[in-house]
Write an enzyme that holds these catalytic residues in place. Sequence first.
Site, PDB file in Angstrom:
ATOM      1  N   ASP A 183      27.226  -0.629  30.661  1.00  0.00           N
ATOM      2  CA  ASP A 183      28.470  -0.733  30.042  1.00  0.00           C
ATOM      3  C   ASP A 183      29.230   0.789  29.758  1.00  0.00           C
ATOM      4  OD1 ASP A 183      29.800  -1.697  27.111  1.00  0.00           O
ATOM      5  OD2 ASP A 183      28.594   0.899  26.425  1.00  0.00           O
TER       6      ASP A 183
ATOM      7  N   SER B 136      28.386  -3.526  20.507  1.00  0.00           N
ATOM      8  CA  SER B 136      26.549  -3.699  21.410  1.00  0.00           C
ATOM      9  C   SER B 136      25.876  -4.133  19.844  1.00  0.00           C
ATOM     10  CB  SER B 136      26.031  -2.633  21.852  1.00  0.00           C
ATOM     11  OG  SER B 136      26.545  -2.922  23.281  1.00  0.00           O
TER      12      SER B 136
HETATM   13 ZN   LIG Z   1      30.486  -0.361  25.512  1.00  0.00          ZN
END
Ligand SMILES: [Zn+2]
Length: 524
Positions: free
Chosen positions: A361, A127
Amino acid sequence: MGQFYGLFRLLLVSFLLLAVAKAEKDRQHGRSLSRPAPAVKYEKEMQSHYWREDAQKTLADKLDALSQLKKQGAKNVIMFLGDGMSIHTITATRNLLGDSSEKVYFEQFPYTGLSKTYCVNRQVADSACTATAYLGGVKANYGTIGVNANVPRYDCKGAYVAQNQVDSIAKWAQDAGKDAGFVTSARVTHASPAGVYAHISDRNWENDAEVREKGCDPEESIDIARQLVEWEVGKKLKVILGGGRQNFLNETMRDEVGHPGYRQDGRNLIKDWLADKQAQKASASYVWSRKGLTQLDLDNTDYLLGLFAKGHLPYDGDRERNPKNSHLADPSLTELTEAALKVLQRNEKGYFLFVEGARIDMAHHSNYARRSLEDTAEFARAIQKAREMTDVDDTLIVVTSDHSHVMTVNGYPLREQEITGLANKLADDGRPYNILSYANGPGYAGTYTKADGRKPISQQHTEHPLYVSPAMVPLDADTHGGDDVAVFASGPFAQYFSGNYEQTNIPAMMARAASIGPFANVQP
Ligand SMILES: [Zn+2]
Ligand SMILES: *[C@@H]1O[C@H](CO)[C@@H](O)[C@H](O)[C@H]1NC(C)=O
């Protein structure tokens, strides 16, 4: 002789092929889980004209979108980032919402594309490097934020050299007299939101203690929380909403509910943030609870800082489920988005808003498939709220993800089956298997026994939100996936977002739509 032999061989091969095909067919149909199964879920789907009418509607929508193509730019840009929201995640969320034929809200947007997410030194991204790509337009090294690939991860100095720094679209907006702000369900210093305002060689340097631990001097290598409060872009952000109070307070200080901070430099960055705004005689508010947020007069707020948890905000589904952690205590992503827009809409020149659905996520990393889908559903509600609060003629909304995850949707569940349940069939080991499973992650422990292959599974367990889905390879967290992610766009210049392109093209297209930054004057 040769001819006869050839014919014989042909017959033999044909016979064998048929036998194999029959065995395969028996396997597919022979052993099914016993559940009463209607042939079709909806009668209407049995009619050809139902599908033809659906196609007619899609064609009409396409023509409509073409006739509404706008040459005038976007006053406002809102970017929604579903962290780790793979295409599989979106597909499975349709089923969580009720059926394969559902549309997750943003799937109605007129233009869709695909973005390539690799970073400079990795095929599968994180990310941090992706935040630099989709906010600043430059690919970089895994783990770094707001710097180009000249800066290796953990480098003490490189991120503070101007030529290495990558500005984000938030700065381009601020330079053009627009306002900027962000909302996240993670810590406000976490990798994705840090892409809005930070330049750092390691995503974990959210406070000075983390910098020191890696052998750098925190007075030279300024941590992410300090950059947010002290540096140019962070200081000018009108809205900062998320979690992560601990990175703002010294170890000897406690937050409103008694948790000590993580800092070692004696700073209370929340106080420092307020003092800076008060020195400018601006109306600024800091809030730490949902109640505090609802009591604010947002129409008269210049600067808003909301830190609603010591760390990340809870999973959305848990806000509803856990009365102690209830929606009375924690604002939803939709509520935060609404508050952010109310503050940003005060600027007549427009704004850039970044909204991250961060916990999609994190749920995947723990192989919590159901929680991930619940967070995706909430992410979609926040987008709907934003589209309803803004004018499609002057506000571009772009929805995308930073990277994929390794969850798949396995065959062949019946239409009415719960997506987090078991497929309608037994595997070759005689045991049922999950519709949703992961290529790797902590779910391995619940998947296999040491001696006897796969463990038995019961339907009841798999549909529970805390059920850890199966995984093939043991890892303490599942990995991201390397496949492309989807981009959905609505509003001025939304047509730019169709096709398959580098993730770094996304901020260029948003900036062109809003006539800001280095892409302001590119001809359409
Ligand atoms: Zn992640
Ligand atoms: C901040 O925390 C450090 C480490 O625990 C401590 O030594 C120091 O006295 C604290 N400073 C202030 C101003 O509270």
